[in-house]
Design a protein around this motif. Structure first.
Motif, mmCIF file in Angstrom:
data_model
loop_
_atom_site.group_PDB
_atom_site.id
_atom_site.type_symbol
_atom_site.label_atom_id
_atom_site.label_comp_id
_atom_site.label_asym_id
_atom_site.label_seq_id
_atom_site.Cartn_x
_atom_site.Cartn_y
_atom_site.Cartn_z
ATOM 1 N N LEU A 77 0.854 -1.191 0.000
ATOM 2 C CA LEU A 77 0.000 0.000 0.000
ATOM 3 C C LEU A 77 0.885 1.235 0.000
ATOM 4 O O LEU A 77 1.979 1.227 0.585
ATOM 5 N N LEU A 78 0.418 2.286 -0.651
ATOM 6 C CA LEU A 78 1.164 3.534 -0.754
ATOM 7 C C LEU A 78 0.411 4.646 -0.038
ATOM 8 O O LEU A 78 -0.822 4.713 -0.094
ATOM 9 N N ARG A 79 1.159 5.540 0.601
ATOM 10 C CA ARG A 79 0.557 6.718 1.237
ATOM 11 C C ARG A 79 0.707 7.880 0.256
ATOM 12 O O ARG A 79 1.815 8.323 -0.035
ATOM 13 N N HIS A 80 -0.428 8.362 -0.256
ATOM 14 C CA HIS A 80 -0.447 9.413 -1.267
ATOM 15 C C HIS A 80 -0.448 10.797 -0.607
ATOM 16 O O HIS A 80 -1.271 11.057 0.274
ATOM 17 N N SER A 81 0.434 11.662 -1.045
ATOM 18 C CA SER A 81 0.578 12.991 -0.443
ATOM 19 C C SER A 81 -0.620 13.902 -0.709
ATOM 20 O O SER A 81 -0.880 14.815 0.064
ATOM 21 N N TYR A 82 -1.349 13.669 -1.757
ATOM 22 C CA TYR A 82 -2.428 14.559 -2.161
ATOM 23 C C TYR A 82 -3.807 14.108 -1.680
ATOM 24 O O TYR A 82 -4.804 14.733 -2.020
ATOM 25 N N ARG A 83 -3.887 13.052 -0.905
ATOM 26 C CA ARG A 83 -5.162 12.570 -0.373
ATOM 27 C C ARG A 83 -5.180 12.807 1.132
ATOM 28 O O ARG A 83 -4.382 12.216 1.859
ATOM 29 N N GLU A 84 -6.103 13.618 1.603
ATOM 30 C CA GLU A 84 -6.142 13.928 3.032
ATOM 31 C C GLU A 84 -6.991 12.941 3.822
ATOM 32 O O GLU A 84 -6.560 12.442 4.858
ATOM 33 N N CYS B 50 0.824 -5.013 4.352
ATOM 34 C CA CYS B 50 -0.082 -5.475 5.396
ATOM 35 C C CYS B 50 -0.821 -6.733 4.955
ATOM 36 O O CYS B 50 -0.944 -7.020 3.771
ATOM 37 N N ARG B 51 -1.266 -7.459 5.949
ATOM 38 C CA ARG B 51 -2.055 -8.670 5.724
ATOM 39 C C ARG B 51 -3.478 -8.279 5.382
ATOM 40 O O ARG B 51 -3.976 -7.249 5.839
ATOM 41 N N ALA B 52 -4.139 -9.128 4.606
ATOM 42 C CA ALA B 52 -5.540 -8.892 4.238
ATOM 43 C C ALA B 52 -6.378 -8.739 5.496
ATOM 44 O O ALA B 52 -6.265 -9.530 6.435
ATOM 45 N N GLY B 53 -7.195 -7.706 5.526
ATOM 46 C CA GLY B 53 -8.074 -7.446 6.660
ATOM 47 C C GLY B 53 -7.432 -6.603 7.741
ATOM 48 O O GLY B 53 -8.121 -6.071 8.607
ATOM 49 N N TRP C 288 -6.074 -3.622 7.552
ATOM 50 C CA TRP C 288 -5.869 -2.415 6.748
ATOM 51 C C TRP C 288 -5.569 -1.199 7.619
ATOM 52 O O TRP C 288 -6.101 -1.078 8.715
ATOM 53 N N PRO C 289 -4.762 -0.284 7.105
ATOM 54 C CA PRO C 289 -4.523 0.956 7.848
ATOM 55 C C PRO C 289 -5.752 1.869 7.753
ATOM 56 O O PRO C 289 -6.551 1.764 6.818
ATOM 57 N N LYS C 290 -5.882 2.742 8.749
ATOM 58 C CA LYS C 290 -6.936 3.751 8.692
ATOM 59 C C LYS C 290 -6.636 4.640 7.486
ATOM 60 O O LYS C 290 -5.494 5.044 7.272
ATOM 61 N N GLY C 291 -7.658 4.890 6.670
ATOM 62 C CA GLY C 291 -7.453 5.729 5.503
ATOM 63 C C GLY C 291 -7.321 4.963 4.201
ATOM 64 O O GLY C 291 -6.999 5.555 3.177
ATOM 65 N N LEU C 292 -7.553 3.645 4.224
ATOM 66 C CA LEU C 292 -7.603 2.869 2.975
ATOM 67 C C LEU C 292 -9.070 2.803 2.564
ATOM 68 O O LEU C 292 -9.896 2.291 3.320
ATOM 69 N N PRO C 293 -9.427 3.351 1.382
ATOM 70 C CA PRO C 293 -10.837 3.366 0.967
ATOM 71 C C PRO C 293 -11.463 1.971 0.981
ATOM 72 O O PRO C 293 -10.826 0.986 0.606
ATOM 73 N N ARG C 294 -12.707 1.908 1.416
ATOM 74 C CA ARG C 294 -13.438 0.639 1.475
ATOM 75 C C ARG C 294 -13.476 -0.023 0.101
ATOM 76 O O ARG C 294 -13.349 -1.240 -0.005
#
Length: 173
Positions: free
Chosen positions: A55-62, A136-139, A141-147
């Motif tokens: 998973l990537l943390r995008h700088s432009y998504r708040e 990360c393992r399936a399920g 998920w970090p907070k902020g990953l779209p459903r």
């Protein structure tokens, strides 16, 4: 607006006008402006050797900064575009196994081509678009990953597991 106006003209008239219009540049401009346009996005669900999802943390998504790797295609093959985007944004090299799914969206008007594969090499280097990565393992998920992306990832991992089980059963036969 131009497309709506052009699309009101009967198709036979448009063909006649196109055939007899002397200015090629204007004809091509009119055709481009009157056709439906859409973008093509390439995305990927990639796992490491432990089966964890990149998973990537995008700088432009708040609100929802985490997501699967991807980007907009340029004039290239989809697989090449996805590999290029990941390399440019993270420094990682991936191997693509297969096209898993195509999803049409209307905002923006685009088609998402979703691939699966594995992370093969590279060391993460932050970019202007990607500030961090995680596996990360399936399920889990970090907070902020779209459903919507959670569901896409889970569906791809489930299909991968089913394919592996089917292959083992076929070997027994």
């Amino acid at each position: 607006m131009f497309a709506k106006w052009i699309n009101r003209i009967p198709r036979d008239w448009l063909v006649w006008m196109y055939r007899h219009m002397p200015l090629n540049r204007f004809k091509n401009w009119a055709v481009r402006r009157s056709q439906h346009h859409f973008l093509v996005a390439v995305l990927g669900v990639f796992t490491n050797e432990k089966g964890e999802v990149l998973l990537l943390r995008h700088s432009y998504r708040e609100q929802e900064p985490w997501g699967i790797p991807g980007g907009w295609m340029e004039l290239e093959q989809p697989e090449h575009g996805l590999k290029r985007e990941i390399r440019e944004e993270t420094g990682l090299e991936v191997h693509i196994d297969r096209l898993e799914k195509a999803i049409q969206r209307s905002d923006p008007n685009c088609v998402d081509l979703i691939f699966s594969g594995e992370v093969r090499a590279g060391t993460f280097v932050a970019s202007s678009e990607i500030t961090d990565i995680m596996y990360c393992r399936a399920g889990d998920w970090p907070k902020g990953l779209p459903r919507s992306q959670q569901l896409i990832i889970q569906g791809i991992l489930d299909r991968r597991l089913l394919r592996a089980q089917t292959a083992k059963e076929m070997e027994k036969i």
